[in-house]
Design an enzyme around this catalytic site. Structure first.
Site, short mmCIF file in Angstrom:
data_model
loop_
_atom_site.label_atom_id
_atom_site.label_comp_id
_atom_site.label_asym_id
_atom_site.label_seq_id
_atom_site.Cartn_x
_atom_site.Cartn_y
_atom_site.Cartn_z
N ASP A 1 1.14 10.01 -13.10
CA ASP A 1 0.41 10.81 -12.12
C ASP A 1 0.28 12.27 -12.54
O ASP A 1 0.64 13.17 -11.79
CB ASP A 1 1.14 10.68 -10.76
CG ASP A 1 0.44 11.41 -9.64
OD1 ASP A 1 -0.79 11.39 -9.60
OD2 ASP A 1 1.15 11.99 -8.79
N GLU B 1 13.14 13.25 -6.46
CA GLU B 1 11.79 13.41 -5.89
C GLU B 1 11.79 13.00 -4.44
O GLU B 1 12.38 11.98 -4.06
CB GLU B 1 10.75 12.55 -6.63
CG GLU B 1 10.37 13.07 -7.99
CD GLU B 1 9.26 12.28 -8.68
OE1 GLU B 1 8.41 11.68 -7.97
OE2 GLU B 1 9.24 12.26 -9.93
N TYR C 1 10.07 8.32 -1.23
CA TYR C 1 8.96 8.87 -0.43
C TYR C 1 8.90 8.25 0.96
O TYR C 1 7.84 7.89 1.44
CB TYR C 1 7.65 8.68 -1.21
CG TYR C 1 7.59 9.61 -2.41
CD1 TYR C 1 7.14 10.92 -2.25
CD2 TYR C 1 8.01 9.20 -3.67
CE1 TYR C 1 7.10 11.80 -3.33
CE2 TYR C 1 7.98 10.07 -4.75
CZ TYR C 1 7.53 11.36 -4.58
OH TYR C 1 7.49 12.25 -5.63
#
Ligand code: GCB
Length: 603
Positions: free
Chosen positions: A166, A510, A474
């Site tokens: 990404d 992350e 996420y």
């Protein structure tokens, strides 16, 4: 001939000729560069700056998206006084693969876009005259390139990159090019390891040279006083009352390394060294025997116009913003960064998780997103991974540990980002990579890899190899976003309960929510600045609930460029700062939190 990859520095015995500036440049649309002998000089060209990516200068899409070979050319004057020395050309990086010609002769080729390489040019150089340097660069991706991806052909015959990652597949000469002149007998490598004894420190060292003369080391403190000396290629130096390199409180000694024949100086090189130890015990990371909590960012080398090209002004701004926000660490996601970043992190006392370019290790027909949704296409089941990618990955590990081993800031090695560790076929690959990193690192720093959401505890086949577990999660964005945020917290808490049973430290490498700067809505919606704040509050509650979480690095420091597509609005917008480095509202929330969390939080 030993590979002279030490950072290029002037010294009484060394000369550097910097080749940055405007270079001739040509796209090789019809693949005719080789047959037309462009290695001898480009005929049709424009001028382009080095260092920089070539992608974002031009106003047409074909140039930005170009895939294939590009050619660069420049001239360098080599003065006669350098004859009799060893002369090398050194590239900080060229992305991804490069072949270098000097005066029409191929002198080296290099695979991989994020590490330095050099070549000896004595045999082809002309002294007291201009010398032509031509570089052919290829930016194609494959299953065996790092990062991984694929190239497709369009109906008009043009090629296009389909990265399995990404970030934009920027290419070109991204870092400085230098001619490095060293004496025939020279220092080629230097390695340090630190041991603390009470108030004193012992620095064990190994110096590699190309000859037999004696090596001398003098250590200077920051006031310029010589505080310790040693002799020999392999020995130990005791520094009495040593001042240690601490997080956000750095102290750097200057090590001057000399080769001498009695009083005659043969070669001299210097490095700034921070003295510190790094260790994992139980669920804690210790620096200088004190537990630390990491706060900071996953980053990218990315900026407007320059792409991935190094710019010291941008670097300076990034460090100022990180310090302002109360951060003490970052990850070099998803590749080794330019050497100057590590020097600055040494100086500022930042902890760096140093990552290899092993990203995109999913066989995905679309992009990284199919992978994160659990599309089961198994990268490590493919023999190519083991036969081709692994040997190359091992070479990358050798080169990056060799390049970065002495930096005090480098406290953790991240050996992969989000590989497909849902299969048994990954295990032998991982075992070899983890073992090699351990064997090469004299300081035995902790090793990790950034684990992808579908490889939960119990599913991931490789997390047992990690000294530290790194999680990219996420909850509240790719799953349970918006009004479902309450369920996101529940799912996240449940997963963390499983990881905490492993009795290893966990760093959240992350977590993040795409946020369009300036978009506000009450009550919030996804993509608004208001949602980014709500999302972060939930994440923080989870981090604070688990004792094993010893670090948080938000994704991402700044908005960054990606391939265009339905999931991205001119790039990834998870930045805490915009791409031109101005704060979103979340920056103030993080600043408040991080300034209030002590370094020994959770100890
Ligand atoms: C990830 C990847 C990172 C992406 C990020 C995202 O898990 O490691 O490269 O940019 O997710 O924003 O989706």
């Amino acid at each position: 001939m030993a590979n002279k990859l030490l950072y290029p520095r002037f010294s009484p015995t060394r000369r550097i000729i910097n080749m940055d500036g405007m270079w001739k440049f040509s796209f090789d649309y019809d693949d005719k560069g080789d047959t037309e002998n462009w290695k001898d000089g480009l005929k049709d060209y424009c001028l382009i700056p080095v260092p920089a990516s070539f992608n974002d200068f031009f106003t047409d899409k074909d140039s930005r998206e170009y895939i294939g070979n590009v050619w660069y050319e420049n001239e360098v004057f080599v003065p006669k006084e350098l004859s009799g020395t060893d002369l090398d050309i050194r590239f900080g990086s060229a992305t991804h693969d490069a072949i270098v010609y000097v005066n029409g002769v191929e002198i080296t080729s290099h695979k991989g876009g994020f590490l330095p390489f050099n070549a000896h040019i004595n045999d082809v150089v002309r002294y007291d005259s201009f010398n032509k340097v031509v570089v052919k660069i290829n930016n194609e991706l494959s299953l065996e390139s790092l990062p991984c991806g694929q190239i497709i052909s369009l109906s008009n015959g043009k090629k296009m990159a389909k990265p399995y990652f990404d970030f934009f597949n920027y290419a070109g000469i991204h870092r400085s090019v230098n001619l490095v002149s060293t004496p025939k007998e020279s220092i080629v490598d230097f390695t340090v390891n630190h041991i603390l004894n009470g108030n004193d420190a012992t620095v064990e060292y190994i110096v590699e040279t190309t000859g037999e003369n004696e090596v001398y080391i003098t250590v200077y403190d920051e006031d310029g006083h010589a505080v310790a000396r040693s002799q020999g290629k392999k020995s130990a130096i005791v520094i009495k009352g040593a001042k240690l390199w601490n997080v956000l409180d750095a102290y750097l000694y200057k090590f001057i390394i000399q080769i001498k024949d009695k009083d005659l100086l043969i070669d001299e090189y210097q490095e700034e060294i921070g003295i510190r130890t790094v260790e994992v015990k139980g669920t804690r990371l210790y620096i200088n025997n004190k537990p630390v909590y990491l706060k900071g960012y996953g980053k990218h080398e990315d900026s407007e116009v320059l792409g991935r090209g190094f710019n010291p002004a941008m670097m300076k701004r990034d460090f100022e913003l990180m310090k302002w926000s109360g951060a003490n660490s970052f990850r070099t996601s998803h590749y080794p960064y330019v050497e100057e970043v590590y020097q600055m992190a040494d100086r500022e006392g930042f902890v760096v998780i140093d990552e290899t370019p092993a990203v995109g290790m999913w066989i995905s027909t679309q992009n990284f997103l199919s992978a994160s949704k659990g599309v089961k296409e198994k990268y490590f089941d493919n023999p190519i991974a083991h036969e081709k990618t692994k040997p190359y990955h091992m070479q990358v590990i050798r080169d990056y540990i060799n390049r970065d081993k002495n930096h005090a800031c480098v406290c953790i090695w991240s050996l992969f980002n989000e590989p497909d560790t849902t299969t048994e076929s990954a295990v032998s690959y991982f075992e070899d990579i983890f073992e090699l990193a351990h064997e090469l690192d004299i300081q035995k720093r902790p090793r990790t890899f950034a684990n992808v959401m579908v490889a939960r505890a119990g599913v991931c086949t490789c997390s047992h190899l990690c000294d530290i577990i790194s999680l990219n999660r996420y909850f509240g964005w790719y799953v349970n976003g918006g009004y479902e945020l309450v369920d996101a917290k529940k799912g996240f808490m449940e997963e963390m309960a499983d990881w905490s049973k492993m009795n290893k430290p966990v760093i959240m490498t992350e977590y993040g929510a795409d946020t369009y700067a300036g978009e506000h809505k009450l009550p919030s919606v996804m993509w608004s600045e208001d949602y980014q704040i709500e999302y972060l509050n939930i994440q923080h509650e989870v981090f604070d609930s688990y004792d094993c979480v010893i670090g948080e690095q938000i994704w991402n420091f700044a908005d960054f460029q990606t391939t265009e597509g339905i999931m991205r609005v001119n790039g990834n917008k998870k930045g805490v700062f915009t791409r031109n480095r101005q704060p979103k509202a979340a920056a103030y929330l993080l600043k408040e939190r991080w300034e209030s969390l002590p370094l020994d939080y959770k100890s």
